[in-house]
Design an enzyme around this catalytic site. Structure first.
Site, PDB file in Angstrom:
ATOM      1  N   CYS A 162     135.053  50.074 -25.657  1.00  0.00           N
ATOM      2  CA  CYS A 162     135.280  51.649 -25.470  1.00  0.00           C
ATOM      3  C   CYS A 162     136.529  51.693 -25.045  1.00  0.00           C
ATOM      4  O   CYS A 162     137.538  52.778 -24.620  1.00  0.00           O
ATOM      5  CB  CYS A 162     134.208  52.503 -25.890  1.00  0.00           C
ATOM      6  SG  CYS A 162     132.951  52.475 -26.379  1.00  0.00           S
ATOM      7  N   ARG A 221     131.322  54.244 -34.137  1.00  0.00           N
ATOM      8  CA  ARG A 221     133.153  55.137 -33.986  1.00  0.00           C
ATOM      9  C   ARG A 221     133.887  55.663 -34.682  1.00  0.00           C
ATOM     10  O   ARG A 221     133.771  54.982 -35.882  1.00  0.00           O
ATOM     11  CB  ARG A 221     134.172  53.319 -34.026  1.00  0.00           C
ATOM     12  CG  ARG A 221     132.920  52.354 -32.819  1.00  0.00           C
ATOM     13  CD  ARG A 221     134.122  50.999 -32.433  1.00  0.00           C
ATOM     14  NE  ARG A 221     133.272  50.459 -31.437  1.00  0.00           N
ATOM     15  CZ  ARG A 221     133.402  50.796 -29.644  1.00  0.00           C
ATOM     16  NH1 ARG A 221     133.897  51.948 -29.012  1.00  0.00           N
ATOM     17  NH2 ARG A 221     132.129  49.783 -29.435  1.00  0.00           N
TER      18      ARG A 221
END
Length: 219
Positions: free
Chosen positions: A49, A125
């Site tokens: 991330c 995601r």
């Protein structure tokens, strides 16, 4: 949009009040007139991330030129987002300029289909590309173990904007397509008259065609 299911392509994103690192917004209403890339990430302070946030920010100017507002989201709280953004600035020298939604109850993630039980309780995601009218134009889902390709997201925005502006379709790998290069696709003819006109235009070199149903041009 029917209650209880995620929005589909061509539908408006439902209005929601969101808490972010930049304050409270009414989403997507407060961003009307802009394209929005809303992307969720599994959790703050995670390596993949972090690479994604830096990659998005490194392309900030490119997104700005396309009138795009970047917005992140995870089920972490605002204070966690703030501390993570501070860490990125202090340790990596990158200032994150876009807001991050704090969806600590998971309600927004559920509405938008960002939580996939088979992949755990965190958000996957997800990427939602929303046009200036609040309509969902594209969505992508990546598993937690695979980071996104930001250049592809930029390509999608450019392609959608080009399609809207010129009333055309965008070929694979555009603007580097294996058959037509940087040309765009002219929508197939819907009747015999138009099909004949396409071939006539091709004969005059006004457009290029493999056949009446497969014509392309440079813009």
């Amino acid at each position: 949009m029917a209650e209880g299911r995620i929005p589909l392509l061509g539908e408006k994103i439902p209005t929601m009040e969101v808490k972010t690192t930049h304050g409270v917004f009414k989403f997507p209403d407060d961003f009307k007139g802009k394209w929005v890339v809303l992307f969720s990430h599994p959790a703050d302070f995670t390596p993949v991330c972090t690479t994604e946030f830096v990659a998005f920010q490194k392309r900030w100017d490119e997104f700005q030129k396309l009138n795009v507002q970047l917005i992140g989201l995870s089920i972490d709280q605002v204070f966690s987002h703030i501390k993570w953004v501070e860490w990125i600035r202090e340790k990596l020298g990158v200032e994150i300029k876009f807001p991050i939604i704090a969806d600590d109850t998971g309600e927004i993630a559920k509405k938008l289909g960002m939580i996939h039980p088979g992949k755990g309780t965190n958000t996957v995601r997800a990427v939602f590309i929303i046009d200036p009218n609040g309509v969902l134009r594209a969505m992508l889902y990546y598993p937690q173990e695979l980071g996104r390709n930001m250049d592809e997201i930029l390509r999608m925005i450019k392609g959608l904007q080009t399609a809207d502006k010129y009333g055309v379709a965008i070929p694979a790998n555009w603007p580097n397509n294996e058959l037509v290069g940087d040309h765009v696709i002219i929508p197939p003819a819907a009747d015999e008259k138009t099909a004949k006109e396409r071939l006539e235009k091709a004969a005059k070199k006004e457009i290029e065609c493999f056949d009446w149903w497969f014509c392309h041009k440079k813009i």
